[in-house]
Design a protein around this motif. Structure first.
Motif, PDB file in Angstrom:
ATOM      1  N   THR A 182       0.838  -1.197   0.000  1.00  0.00           N
ATOM      2  CA  THR A 182       0.000   0.000   0.000  1.00  0.00           C
ATOM      3  C   THR A 182       0.873   1.247   0.000  1.00  0.00           C
ATOM      4  N   HIS A 183       0.244   2.373  -0.419  1.00  0.00           N
ATOM      5  CA  HIS A 183       0.894   3.679  -0.290  1.00  0.00           C
ATOM      6  C   HIS A 183       0.310   4.459   0.874  1.00  0.00           C
ATOM      7  N   LYS A 184      -0.771   3.943   1.465  1.00  0.00           N
ATOM      8  CA  LYS A 184      -1.547   4.731   2.421  1.00  0.00           C
ATOM      9  C   LYS A 184      -1.064   4.484   3.850  1.00  0.00           C
ATOM     10  N   LEU A 185      -0.395   5.493   4.382  1.00  0.00           N
ATOM     11  CA  LEU A 185       0.244   5.358   5.687  1.00  0.00           C
ATOM     12  C   LEU A 185      -0.786   5.154   6.795  1.00  0.00           C
ATOM     13  N   ASN A 186      -1.951   5.781   6.686  1.00  0.00           N
ATOM     14  CA  ASN A 186      -2.981   5.609   7.713  1.00  0.00           C
ATOM     15  C   ASN A 186      -3.394   4.149   7.840  1.00  0.00           C
ATOM     16  N   LYS A 213       3.877   7.887  11.207  1.00  0.00           N
ATOM     17  CA  LYS A 213       3.671   8.132   9.777  1.00  0.00           C
ATOM     18  C   LYS A 213       4.823   8.938   9.193  1.00  0.00           C
ATOM     19  N   GLU A 214       5.288   9.928   9.950  1.00  0.00           N
ATOM     20  CA  GLU A 214       6.362  10.794   9.461  1.00  0.00           C
ATOM     21  C   GLU A 214       7.647  10.004   9.221  1.00  0.00           C
ATOM     22  N   GLU A 215       7.947   9.080  10.153  1.00  0.00           N
ATOM     23  CA  GLU A 215       9.158   8.260  10.012  1.00  0.00           C
ATOM     24  C   GLU A 215       9.038   7.337   8.805  1.00  0.00           C
ATOM     25  N   LEU A 216       7.869   6.729   8.616  1.00  0.00           N
ATOM     26  CA  LEU A 216       7.667   5.842   7.464  1.00  0.00           C
ATOM     27  C   LEU A 216       7.800   6.612   6.156  1.00  0.00           C
ATOM     28  N   SER A 217       7.222   7.818   6.090  1.00  0.00           N
ATOM     29  CA  SER A 217       7.308   8.602   4.850  1.00  0.00           C
ATOM     30  C   SER A 217       8.746   9.017   4.572  1.00  0.00           C
ATOM     31  N   ARG A 218       9.510   9.311   5.642  1.00  0.00           N
ATOM     32  CA  ARG A 218      10.923   9.683   5.481  1.00  0.00           C
ATOM     33  C   ARG A 218      11.724   8.494   4.936  1.00  0.00           C
ATOM     34  N   MET A 219      11.456   7.297   5.471  1.00  0.00           N
ATOM     35  CA  MET A 219      12.132   6.088   4.977  1.00  0.00           C
ATOM     36  C   MET A 219      11.776   5.836   3.509  1.00  0.00           C
ATOM     37  N   MET A 220      10.514   6.111   3.147  1.00  0.00           N
ATOM     38  CA  MET A 220      10.046   5.789   1.804  1.00  0.00           C
ATOM     39  C   MET A 220      10.613   6.709   0.739  1.00  0.00           C
ATOM     40  N   VAL A 221      10.596   8.036   0.991  1.00  0.00           N
ATOM     41  CA  VAL A 221      11.001   8.977  -0.061  1.00  0.00           C
ATOM     42  C   VAL A 221      12.349   9.637   0.201  1.00  0.00           C
ATOM     43  N   GLY A 222      12.910   9.416   1.392  1.00  0.00           N
ATOM     44  CA  GLY A 222      14.239   9.951   1.682  1.00  0.00           C
ATOM     45  C   GLY A 222      14.258  11.425   2.011  1.00  0.00           C
ATOM     46  N   ARG A 223      13.087  11.988   2.334  1.00  0.00           N
ATOM     47  CA  ARG A 223      13.010  13.419   2.705  1.00  0.00           C
ATOM     48  C   ARG A 223      11.747  13.624   3.531  1.00  0.00           C
TER      49      ARG A 223
END
Length: 513
Positions: free
Chosen positions: A198-202, A230-240
């Motif tokens: 999935t792309h949906k962090l929620n 969620k913020e940590e997962l998004s940082r791991m995913m896109v690198g920013r």
């Protein structure tokens, strides 16, 4: 006995021009829901296709219950108890639900197909897991959410214990997503193991036990959901850092660009109109959203506006011109752009190259043709600019066949093409479906940039977060009619309108007064 029911160790898989998986390790425990997260084109679906036997890796091993196994095709995967629901369903539309479920695992008696026992098993599984399907319905006549249930029943019918769900919520309504989450928890409680792309962090935060993150084909790490954000997962995913807020200036709406007057569109499923006397306006410099639960006429409304369906009543005006019976090309020339909700059926020619798809709406213009001959260098230069601007990832750049690209990058290609055109109206239907958080952020910024440049934007979306943050005005559809026009609203009140439990005074009685 091994702690893990499935181990994928050091998996690498290459395609021409791209290393889709680069020494990736993934370990799945029995009875857990394990999310697989990554940007579009990060290699998630490829990794799961290796596990299901659709691809053979260049290196690495797969273990089942601690023993090395070789999975050369989906039949080998099924024999090991592995099932997969693909992002784009693998159903025969003219077959019944029952025929689709048993296809490839048919029971015969004296050489004849025996459906009686199969029907009993399907009905029992449907009842047990609350899937509620009609085995005699034709697949072409049921909703997308119901089609997904058929795919899940195909896995259960084959007694699969390891379930791979590839973007299972991308085409579902919020209510269907909630139901799917309950079904997934029920599977896990029973001891089944789920790999959930999935792309949906929620959704990951709500239902997953652990999450493995991929970025550009490499494994970034595996985390316990209870110990992350969620913020940590998004940082791991896109690198920013990714912003979850939509930043926009106050709206300055100008002239009226689109007007619908008592528009009616027939339904293909029943004798009533799918769109029933809908009137609305969209002005230059504003984003107007159409909100509603799927199946309440939004798809037919967009199809009529863009010329994919014929209206059987009312008028469509673009910049004051009546385009109710205009062709799709005429609408395009008059300044209408369209991001369709079904990217395969209406967005791309899948066997064309990426560069050919980028000029589908413009190839006849002097910039791209001379005396009837396509100017290939001009087309390629244009496609390369859009690929860079919208970060469309493809193995062979502009020469990549569209069919070979990930779903998210196919969507980005359509968005790039439609956003880049000069025009007065952008009709965006489910524009962020199947996109990762970084790409969603980019699309929202592009929609707001189009609005700030003076374009009228009509946004049709099932994403509640998108409805609440992106538009300047909201129309709510229920039962083919407009039931509310809103500028600000709470999620709870919006839900009441969407469910038909509430109707604004001016729309009570079936239309604006």
């Amino acid at each position: 006995m091994s702690e893990y029911v499935i181990e994928m160790l050091g998996i690498s898989k290459e395609f021409p021009g791209i290393k889709a998986n680069d020494n990736v390790t993934l370990q799945l425990k029995k009875g857990e829901i394990h999310a697989l997260l990554g940007e579009n084109g990060a290699g998630k679906s490829t990794l799961m296709s290796v596990l299901f036997g659709l691809y053979q890796p260049e290196s690495g091993v797969i273990k089942k219950d601690g023993q090395v196994v070789r999975i050369e095709n989906p039949n080998d995967a099924t024999a090991l108890g592995i099932g997969m629901v693909h992002q784009h369903f693998k159903l025969v539309e003219v077959f019944s639900v029952l025929d689709n479920i048993i296809l490839g695992a048919e029971q015969t008696r004296y050489g004849f197909l025996s459906k009686k026992e199969a029907r009993k098993k399907v009905l029992a599984l449907s009842e047990k897991y609350g899937l509620r399907v009609d085995p005699d319905a034709l697949v072409e006549d049921i909703s997308v959410g119901m089609q997904q249930r058929v795919e899940i029943l195909k896995m259960l019918y084959r007694d699969n214990e390891i379930l791979i769900l590839d973007e299972p919520t991308a085409v579902l309504t919020p209510q269907e997503i909630d139901e799917l989450m309950l079904i997934m928890r029920g599977f896990a409680a029973e001891g089944k193991s789920i790999l959930f792309i999935t792309h949906k962090l929620n959704e990951i935060m709500e239902v997953a036990d652990r999450c493995t993150v991929l970025r550009k084909g490499k494994g970034i790490g595996t985390v316990d959901i209870k110990n992350t954000t969620k913020e940590e997962l998004s940082r791991m995913m896109v690198g920013r850092e990714v912003s979850f807020q939509v930043a926009k200036q106050a709206v300055h709406a100008g002239r009226e660009v689109l007007r619908l007057e008592n528009l009616c569109v027939p339904s293909r499923l029943h004798k009533r109109n799918a769109v029933d006397h809908v009137s609305l306006t969209v002005r230059a410099g504003e984003i107007v959203a159409i909100a509603g639960i799927e199946g309440n006429g939004q798809s037919e409304l967009v199809a009529a506006i863009t010329g994919l369906e014929r209206a059987n009543g009312g008028r469509i005006l673009l910049e004051g011109k009546d385009i109710t019976h205009a062709s799709i090309r005429q609408r395009s020339i008059l300044g209408m752009s369209h991001i369709p909700e079904d990217r395969h059926k209406h967005g791309l020619v899948l066997d064309y190259t990426l560069e050919e798809n980028m000029v589908l709406q413009r190839y006849w213009q002097s910039e791209f043709q001379h005396r009837g001959f396509i100017q290939r260098e001009a087309v390629r230069s244009y496609a390369q600019r859009l690929i860079r601007q919208f970060d469309v990832r493809s193995g062979q750049g502009p020469e990549t066949i569209a069919r070979s690209m990930s779903g998210g990058n196919q969507q980005k290609a359509i968005i790039a093409r439609e956003m880049d055109r000069d025009g007065c109206l952008l009709v965006a239907a489910q524009p962020t479906r199947g996109l990762d958080v970084g790409a969603i952020e980019h699309v929202h910024e592009a929609l707001i940039a189009a609005r700030d440049a003076g374009r009228a934007v009509l946004l049709v979306t099932l994403e509640i977060d998108e409805v609440m943050t992106v538009p300047d005005r909201i129309y709510v559809m229920y039962g083919g009619k407009i039931v509310a026009e809103l500028e600000s609203v709470s999620v709870q009140e919006l839900g009441l309108y969407m469910a038909g439990a509430k109707v604004q005074d001016q729309y009570a009685g079936g239309g604006a007064k």
